[in-house]
Write an enzyme that holds these catalytic residues in place. Structure first.
Site, PDB file in Angstrom:
ATOM      1  N   GLU A 236      -4.511   8.767  -2.084  1.00 48.13           N
ATOM      2  CA  GLU A 236      -5.931   8.490  -2.285  1.00 48.13           C
ATOM      3  C   GLU A 236      -6.175   7.118  -1.675  1.00 48.13           C
ATOM      4  O   GLU A 236      -5.885   6.095  -2.295  1.00 48.13           O
ATOM      5  CB  GLU A 236      -6.276   8.486  -3.786  1.00 48.13           C
ATOM      6  CG  GLU A 236      -6.043   9.810  -4.509  1.00 48.13           C
ATOM      7  CD  GLU A 236      -7.060  10.884  -4.146  1.00 48.13           C
ATOM      8  OE1 GLU A 236      -8.058  10.583  -3.460  1.00 48.13           O
ATOM      9  OE2 GLU A 236      -6.839  12.036  -4.530  1.00 48.13           O
ATOM     10  N   CYS A 270     -13.714   2.541  -4.342  1.00 48.66           N
ATOM     11  CA  CYS A 270     -13.296   3.320  -3.175  1.00 48.66           C
ATOM     12  C   CYS A 270     -14.423   4.222  -2.687  1.00 48.66           C
ATOM     13  O   CYS A 270     -14.611   4.393  -1.491  1.00 48.66           O
ATOM     14  CB  CYS A 270     -12.053   4.141  -3.498  1.00 48.66           C
ATOM     15  SG  CYS A 270     -12.257   5.203  -4.925  1.00 48.66           S
TER      16      CYS A 270
HETATM   17  P1  NAD Z   1      -3.075  -1.765  -2.429  1.00 44.16           P
HETATM   18  O1  NAD Z   1      -2.804  -0.766  -1.378  1.00 44.16           O
HETATM   19  O2  NAD Z   1      -2.919  -3.202  -2.105  1.00 44.16           O
HETATM   20  O3  NAD Z   1      -2.144  -1.527  -3.708  1.00 44.16           O
HETATM   21  C1  NAD Z   1      -2.163  -0.294  -4.411  1.00 44.16           C
HETATM   22  C2  NAD Z   1      -0.879  -0.163  -5.202  1.00 44.16           C
HETATM   23  O4  NAD Z   1       0.207   0.010  -4.302  1.00 44.16           O
HETATM   24  C3  NAD Z   1      -0.538  -1.374  -6.064  1.00 44.16           C
HETATM   25  O5  NAD Z   1      -0.020  -0.940  -7.294  1.00 44.16           O
HETATM   26  C4  NAD Z   1       0.535  -2.074  -5.239  1.00 44.16           C
HETATM   27  O6  NAD Z   1       1.416  -2.865  -6.006  1.00 44.16           O
HETATM   28  C5  NAD Z   1       1.259  -0.894  -4.647  1.00 44.16           C
HETATM   29  N1  NAD Z   1       2.039  -1.173  -3.437  1.00 44.16           N
HETATM   30  C6  NAD Z   1       1.880  -2.176  -2.545  1.00 44.16           C
HETATM   31  N2  NAD Z   1       2.805  -2.063  -1.556  1.00 44.16           N
HETATM   32  C7  NAD Z   1       3.551  -0.977  -1.833  1.00 44.16           C
HETATM   33  C8  NAD Z   1       4.644  -0.340  -1.187  1.00 44.16           C
HETATM   34  N3  NAD Z   1       5.165  -0.804  -0.044  1.00 44.16           N
HETATM   35  N4  NAD Z   1       5.141   0.781  -1.745  1.00 44.16           N
HETATM   36  C9  NAD Z   1       4.632   1.289  -2.883  1.00 44.16           C
HETATM   37  N5  NAD Z   1       3.592   0.715  -3.549  1.00 44.16           N
HETATM   38  C10 NAD Z   1       3.064  -0.405  -3.028  1.00 44.16           C
HETATM   39  O7  NAD Z   1      -4.554  -1.452  -2.946  1.00 44.16           O
HETATM   40  P2  NAD Z   1      -5.415  -2.254  -4.005  1.00 44.16           P
HETATM   41  O8  NAD Z   1      -5.869  -3.543  -3.402  1.00 44.16           O
HETATM   42  O9  NAD Z   1      -4.723  -2.296  -5.315  1.00 44.16           O
HETATM   43  O10 NAD Z   1      -6.669  -1.269  -4.191  1.00 44.16           O
HETATM   44  C11 NAD Z   1      -7.776  -1.301  -3.324  1.00 44.16           C
HETATM   45  C12 NAD Z   1      -7.726  -0.157  -2.338  1.00 44.16           C
HETATM   46  O11 NAD Z   1      -7.566   1.057  -3.048  1.00 44.16           O
HETATM   47  C13 NAD Z   1      -8.997   0.019  -1.534  1.00 44.16           C
HETATM   48  O12 NAD Z   1      -8.671   0.336  -0.218  1.00 44.16           O
HETATM   49  C14 NAD Z   1      -9.677   1.197  -2.196  1.00 44.16           C
HETATM   50  O13 NAD Z   1     -10.566   1.908  -1.367  1.00 44.16           O
HETATM   51  C15 NAD Z   1      -8.504   2.015  -2.582  1.00 44.16           C
HETATM   52  N6  NAD Z   1      -8.826   2.947  -3.661  1.00 44.16           N
HETATM   53  C16 NAD Z   1      -8.875   4.279  -3.371  1.00 44.16           C
HETATM   54  C17 NAD Z   1      -9.237   5.185  -4.369  1.00 44.16           C
HETATM   55  C18 NAD Z   1      -9.300   6.662  -4.096  1.00 44.16           C
HETATM   56  O14 NAD Z   1      -9.329   7.426  -5.055  1.00 44.16           O
HETATM   57  N7  NAD Z   1      -9.295   7.108  -2.857  1.00 44.16           N
HETATM   58  C19 NAD Z   1      -9.522   4.712  -5.652  1.00 44.16           C
HETATM   59  C20 NAD Z   1      -9.450   3.351  -5.902  1.00 44.16           C
HETATM   60  C21 NAD Z   1      -9.096   2.471  -4.888  1.00 44.16           C
END
Ligand code: NAD
Length: 492
Positions: A236, A270
């Site tokens: 997502e 998002c």
């Molecule tokens: P992010 O990608 O920075 O982090 C998301 C999660 O991934 C965190 O828990 C982080 O610790 C983890 N993570 C980071 N690097 C990783 C790796 N190498 N391997 C595994 N996990 C890792 O995103 P964010 O800043 O927390 O959230 C914002 C983003 O999320 C925006 O782009 C937003 O659009 C998106 N989002 C999407 C949805 C959806 O349903 N499509 C919903 C909410 C947020």
């Protein structure tokens, strides 16, 4: 930093420190926690749909009884307004209720027609749990977003290891702790905290599926790590949602919805609205309404604020860069500008006439910035809305509901609301997810339940067939007779 300094900085509104007092359990904790979750899974599966429903219902009741506690925790870790946090709790309860109530119907064993050729067989399909599901969550909706995959995976009979965002570990723990109170047995939702390294360790831990929600860039890393063990993934990712405003739209309603969808949670959603394509003949009126409404919003730490802080300090520079690039390319500032930036807060900004190749129109801004561009026709609006790499949500405003449906069908988006915004997220029976850079796989609804299950097809012979094609002892004429029969039945 001492706890006192952290508290003082948090009180001063330094969003960089929210969640910063966490003692992360880190990557090394992942293996043992996954092993515990695996050990608990057969017991949880053995409760059956009815037993699991009982537990999940009790958990929902507990969450609602302690709703304000959860609201306070969400606010402490994200700084969002109380009403934005309450909206999360409402959605958590509804999605949890739906998954628990519908898992048996969606996943339970059912008969399917065996068809003419296999008339002697009875056929059933059922959806069995995968085992242990890893859920990696973002910070922007730290309760609502993880609850989709967590509720579906648990209702399907899996145990879950949740890796909440490093900015919101407390919300993740609170969810696991309250479920532990409701479960009359081993913990079925476990939490590992920490940053990307911990998430990466979970991807490598040979869990049976990973549900990732976060940025599309991290989604790519998650998928690469999961490839090592062929661990299936749901991604997502981010979005760049568009609204189309037709000439016959209720402009008041469209402007109200556009401002809410773009500015609530300070634009850190998002499926937040980032682009509007409005048909030229109503564009000026629409822009006036949007500017007035967005201009009336209050931003800051004040108790009556409509917009809280930008949670990730580095995001402020992304938002600034998008606005600066658009203005440098000739966009018009309808509301706000450089004066809107007062870190960690950004007040609403509305831009018009933004060139389509500006980063404000091609990349996710994730802040309270709305671009409103005029178009000659609805067809042009559809083409522009579809011209980005993301395909998460979208909305359409028109008084002609048939036209609304038809426009929805032409949009490259996983979810569309007609004469509403983000309505799909509040309907637990609908699948949630995107296409392209927004990811793949679905949470919520029947698709979400099946996402965390594996189908199992079972046939059972009711009587010996008149012809036996699946045997070396078959009659020499059997296959020719069978082919004649299939030709007669399906060959015309
Ligand atoms: P992010 O990608 O920075 O982090 C998301 C999660 O991934 C965190 O828990 C982080 O610790 C983890 N993570 C980071 N690097 C990783 C790796 N190498 N391997 C595994 N996990 C890792 O995103 P964010 O800043 O927390 O959230 C914002 C983003 O999320 C925006 O782009 C937003 O659009 C998106 N989002 C999407 C949805 C959806 O349903 N499509 C919903 C909410 C947020």
């Amino acid at each position: 930093m001492t706890a006192g300094a952290a508290a003082a900085a948090a009180a001063a509104g330094n969003s960089a420190l929210r969640g910063g007092t966490d003692t992360a359990s880190g990557p090394e904790a992942v293996g043992p926690v996954v092993a515990d979750a695996r050990a608990a899974q057969p017991w949880w599966e053995g409760l059956g749909f009815a037993g699991r429903k009982k537990v999940l219902d009790a958990w929902r009741v507990l969450i609602l009884r302690r709703a304000e506690e959860l609201v306070d925790l969400i606010r402490a870790e994200t700084g969002k307004t109380a009403d934005d946090a309450r909206l999360e709790v409402v959605l958590v309860a509804d999605h949890l209720r739906w998954s628990a109530a519908h898992a048996a119907r969606v996943l339970g064993r059912r008969r399917v027609r065996s068809g003419l050729l296999m008339f002697n067989q009875s056929a059933t399909v059922e959806y069995r749990p995968l085992g242990v599901v890893g859920v990696i969550g973002p910070w922007n909706y730290p309760a609502f977003i993880p609850i989709g995959p967590v509720a579906a995976a648990l209702a399907a009979g899996n145990t879950v290891v949740l890796k909440p965002s490093e900015l919101t570990p407390g919300v993740g723990r609170w969810l696991a702790d309250t479920l532990a109170e409701a479960v009359p047995g081993p913990a079925v939702l476990r939490v590992v905290t920490g940053g990307g390294q911990t998430g990466a360790a979970l991807c490598r831990a040979a869990v049976d599926k990973i549900s990732f929600t976060g940025s599309s860039a991290t989604g790519r890393r998650v998928m690469a790590a999961c490839a090592q063990n062929l661990t299936p993934v749901v991604i997502e990712g981010g979005g760049k949602d568009a609204m189309i405003v037709a000439a016959d739209a209720d402009l008041d309603a469209a402007a109200d919805a556009a401002v809410w969808a773009a500015m609530s949670n300070a634009g850190q959603t998002c499926v937040g609205l980032e682009r509007v394509y409005v048909v030229a003949e109503v564009a000026d009126g629409f822009l006036r309404l949007v500017g007035d409404r967005a201009g009336a919003l209050r931003t800051g730490e004040r108790p009556d604020a409509d917009l809280g802080p930008i949670v990730l300090p580095r995001q402020i520079e992304v938002i600034r860069a998008h606005v600066q690039d658009a203005v440098a390319r000739g966009a018009r500032l309808v509301l706000g500008g450089p004066e809107s930036f007062a870190p960690p807060h950004v007040a609403p900004i509305v831009l018009a006439d933004v060139p389509e190749d500006s980063i404000a129109l091609t990349e996710e801004t994730f802040g309270p910035v709305l671009v409103v561009n005029r178009v000659a026709s609805v067809d042009e609006a559809v083409a522009r809305a579809n011209a980005v790499s993301y395909g998460l949500g979208a909305s359409v405003y028109t008084r002609d509901r048939a036209q609304g449906r038809s426009i929805a069908g032409r949009l490259r988006a996983g979810m569309v609301s007609v004469n509403a915004v983000i309505a799909f997220a509040g309907i637990p029976a609908l699948p949630f997810g995107g296409v392209g850079d927004s990811g793949f796989g679905r949470v919520h609804g029947p698709d979400g339940l099946r996402e965390f299950s594996r189908s199992q097809a079972v046939t059972s012979q009711r009587f010996r067939p008149f012809m036996q094609p699946n045997s070396f002892a078959r009659d020499p004429g059997t296959m020719r007779a069978l082919l004649r029969m299939v030709r007669a039945l399906y060959g015309r």
